[in-house]
Scaffold this motif. Sequence first.
Motif, mmCIF file in Angstrom:
data_model
loop_
_atom_site.group_PDB
_atom_site.id
_atom_site.type_symbol
_atom_site.label_atom_id
_atom_site.label_comp_id
_atom_site.label_asym_id
_atom_site.label_seq_id
_atom_site.Cartn_x
_atom_site.Cartn_y
_atom_site.Cartn_z
ATOM 1 N N ILE A 28 5.715 -5.272 -8.018
ATOM 2 C CA ILE A 28 4.694 -4.428 -7.398
ATOM 3 C C ILE A 28 3.452 -5.248 -7.067
ATOM 4 N N LEU A 29 2.938 -5.036 -5.863
ATOM 5 C CA LEU A 29 1.613 -5.521 -5.489
ATOM 6 C C LEU A 29 0.708 -4.301 -5.481
ATOM 7 N N ASP A 30 -0.270 -4.275 -6.367
ATOM 8 C CA ASP A 30 -1.208 -3.165 -6.454
ATOM 9 C C ASP A 30 -2.472 -3.538 -5.690
ATOM 10 N N LEU A 31 -2.821 -2.734 -4.678
ATOM 11 C CA LEU A 31 -4.017 -3.022 -3.894
ATOM 12 C C LEU A 31 -5.252 -2.762 -4.748
ATOM 13 N N THR A 67 5.587 -11.183 -1.404
ATOM 14 C CA THR A 67 7.024 -11.136 -1.674
ATOM 15 C C THR A 67 7.408 -9.952 -2.557
ATOM 16 N N GLU A 68 6.422 -9.160 -2.955
ATOM 17 C CA GLU A 68 6.706 -8.018 -3.810
ATOM 18 C C GLU A 68 7.505 -6.964 -3.036
ATOM 19 N N GLU A 69 8.293 -6.197 -3.784
ATOM 20 C CA GLU A 69 9.152 -5.194 -3.149
ATOM 21 C C GLU A 69 8.440 -3.863 -2.908
ATOM 22 N N VAL A 70 7.372 -3.627 -3.662
ATOM 23 C CA VAL A 70 6.658 -2.349 -3.602
ATOM 24 C C VAL A 70 5.157 -2.632 -3.538
ATOM 25 N N VAL A 71 4.444 -1.837 -2.760
ATOM 26 C CA VAL A 71 2.976 -1.867 -2.773
ATOM 27 C C VAL A 71 2.495 -0.533 -3.312
ATOM 28 N N THR A 72 1.555 -0.597 -4.251
ATOM 29 C CA THR A 72 0.909 0.622 -4.741
ATOM 30 C C THR A 72 -0.559 0.575 -4.355
ATOM 31 N N ALA A 73 -1.113 1.754 -4.128
ATOM 32 C CA ALA A 73 -2.531 1.860 -3.774
ATOM 33 C C ALA A 73 -3.008 3.219 -4.290
ATOM 34 N N PHE A 74 -3.703 3.191 -5.407
ATOM 35 C CA PHE A 74 -4.146 4.427 -6.032
ATOM 36 C C PHE A 74 -5.650 4.567 -5.867
ATOM 37 N N GLU A 75 -6.025 5.536 -5.073
ATOM 38 C CA GLU A 75 -7.418 5.814 -4.733
ATOM 39 C C GLU A 75 -8.118 4.578 -4.155
ATOM 40 N N ILE A 76 -7.524 4.017 -3.124
ATOM 41 C CA ILE A 76 -8.068 2.854 -2.418
ATOM 42 C C ILE A 76 -8.410 3.216 -0.970
#
Length: 173
Positions: A28-31, A67-76
């Motif tokens: 996961i890449l977390d923004l 290269t991460e498979e998922v991007v997360t963005a929580f309240e961004i």
Amino acid sequence: MYENTYPSKRYKNTLDFLQKHISKKETILDLGVSNPFSDLMKQNGYVVCNTGGEDLDLEFSRVSNGTEEVVTAFEIFEHMVAPYNVLKAIKAKKIVVSVPLNLWFAPAYRNKSDLWDRHYHEFEAWQFDWLLEKAGWHIKDSHQFTNPVKKLGIRPLLRLFTPRYYLVYAERN
């Protein structure tokens, strides 16, 4: 599981939604910079990297070259002037995101002493769906939930049954 200083209902809803859709085998890449929720994801077995604090309205090479498979963005995205650009640039095939919903009885959040701590957007669910779809994402699941506050008044009463947060899981080909 959730410390008292954290927004436990929001974190529980978000973690449950993440666990429903994302395997712990996926990276996961977390923004956004490292934060209490990215730490919670790690504590729950996810492999998480964060962006470095760059202005994602202007600089999105990290998401387009990641290269991460998922991007997360929580309240961004509500803090961004143009979230479309970074949503379009994401290389990963899956995203899990959340945004605050526009509440008809409360103005958008604005911190007058901090330029970054304000909301340029608070979405209606259909608006955020449209933004994701326009950026090439196919929504697979979504969830809205309330965020009551322990105060007296009309607004706190309305928060008991009016959804405040919107979670979305989407994929692209």
